[in-house]
Design an enzyme around this catalytic site. Structure first.
Site, PDB file in Angstrom:
ATOM      1  N   HIS A  55      48.880  34.226  34.771  1.00 36.30           N
ATOM      2  CA  HIS A  55      47.435  34.072  34.944  1.00 36.30           C
ATOM      3  C   HIS A  55      46.721  35.134  34.115  1.00 36.30           C
ATOM      4  O   HIS A  55      47.205  36.273  34.016  1.00 36.30           O
ATOM      5  CB  HIS A  55      47.044  34.265  36.414  1.00 36.30           C
ATOM      6  CG  HIS A  55      47.654  33.267  37.348  1.00 36.30           C
ATOM      7  ND1 HIS A  55      47.350  33.238  38.692  1.00 36.30           N
ATOM      8  CD2 HIS A  55      48.533  32.250  37.131  1.00 36.30           C
ATOM      9  CE1 HIS A  55      48.022  32.250  39.271  1.00 36.30           C
ATOM     10  NE2 HIS A  55      48.750  31.640  38.354  1.00 36.30           N
ATOM     11  N   GLU A  57      44.091  36.907  34.738  1.00 34.94           N
ATOM     12  CA  GLU A  57      43.647  38.095  35.490  1.00 34.94           C
ATOM     13  C   GLU A  57      44.796  39.079  35.709  1.00 34.94           C
ATOM     14  O   GLU A  57      44.584  40.290  35.782  1.00 34.94           O
ATOM     15  CB  GLU A  57      43.076  37.678  36.848  1.00 34.94           C
ATOM     16  CG  GLU A  57      41.925  36.683  36.774  1.00 34.94           C
ATOM     17  CD  GLU A  57      42.394  35.237  36.897  1.00 34.94           C
ATOM     18  OE1 GLU A  57      43.560  34.935  36.555  1.00 34.94           O
ATOM     19  OE2 GLU A  57      41.591  34.395  37.324  1.00 34.94           O
ATOM     20  N   CYS A  88      46.561  37.902  41.752  1.00 31.50           N
ATOM     21  CA  CYS A  88      45.764  38.608  40.738  1.00 31.50           C
ATOM     22  C   CYS A  88      44.773  39.578  41.390  1.00 31.50           C
ATOM     23  O   CYS A  88      44.503  40.645  40.836  1.00 31.50           O
ATOM     24  CB  CYS A  88      45.040  37.597  39.862  1.00 31.50           C
ATOM     25  SG  CYS A  88      46.180  36.588  38.882  1.00 31.50           S
TER      26      CYS A  88
HETATM   27 ZN   LIG Z   1      46.077  34.471  39.663  1.00 32.64          ZN
END
Ligand SMILES: [Zn+2]
Length: 157
Positions: A55, A57, A88
């Site tokens: 991801h 982030e 995250c």
């Molecule tokens: Zn995430």
């Protein structure tokens, strides 16, 4: 409070999300910005590689831990097209980053994915504020959230 500078960074996140989608990935994009408004790092989702932890982030948290002092991290803002997932949000808090501004919320995203037959995710869509209670958070942003919704609709077309 979301101002014009915030909106400009969120629009960049949505562009990155669109680029991810065009590359066969999931539409999520994020940018890391210093207190002067300079973009320090940006990324989009890379889960099509087969690694579901890729991801943007999370990539930002790792980049910030490697490149910024603790003081600079606390003053930096992370903008993102979709609210941080719990993984995250935890990474963000562990490395001591500052404010988060998101265009669409995790609860919105979970609802959209369910409607589109793409859910459920293996992780609950808990809000950032439940994972990292000291992080200042703004979002969702009416109008921009619908642009993110439209990107998710394109995933099933
Ligand atoms: Zn995430």
């Amino acid at each position: 409070m979301v101002d014009d500078a915030d909106l400009a960074h969120l629009r960049r996140c949505i562009e990155l999300a669109r680029a991810a989608l065009d590359a066969g990935d999931e539409p999520f994009g994020s940018v890391l910005v210093d207190p002067d408004g300079q973009v320090l790092f940006e990324d989009h989702n890379h889960v099509a590689s087969g690694d579901a932890t890729q991801h943007p982030e999370f990539a930002i948290a790792r980049w910030a831990a490697e490149h910024l002092s603790p003081a600079d991290r606390s003053r930096a803002t992370v903008y993102t097209s979709g609210e941080h997932c719990p993984m995250c949000a935890a990474a963000h808090a562990w490395v001591g980053l500052g404010r988060i501004v998101y265009a669409s919320s995790g609860v919105q995203t979970a609802g959209w994915l369910a409607e589109l037959g793409l859910g459920p995710a293996p992780v609950r869509p808990l809000p950032i504020t439940q994972i990292a209670p000291d992080v200042p958070v703004d979002g969702p942003v009416p109008g921009l959230d619908e642009e993110v919704h439209e990107l998710h609709r394109r995933r099933v077309r």
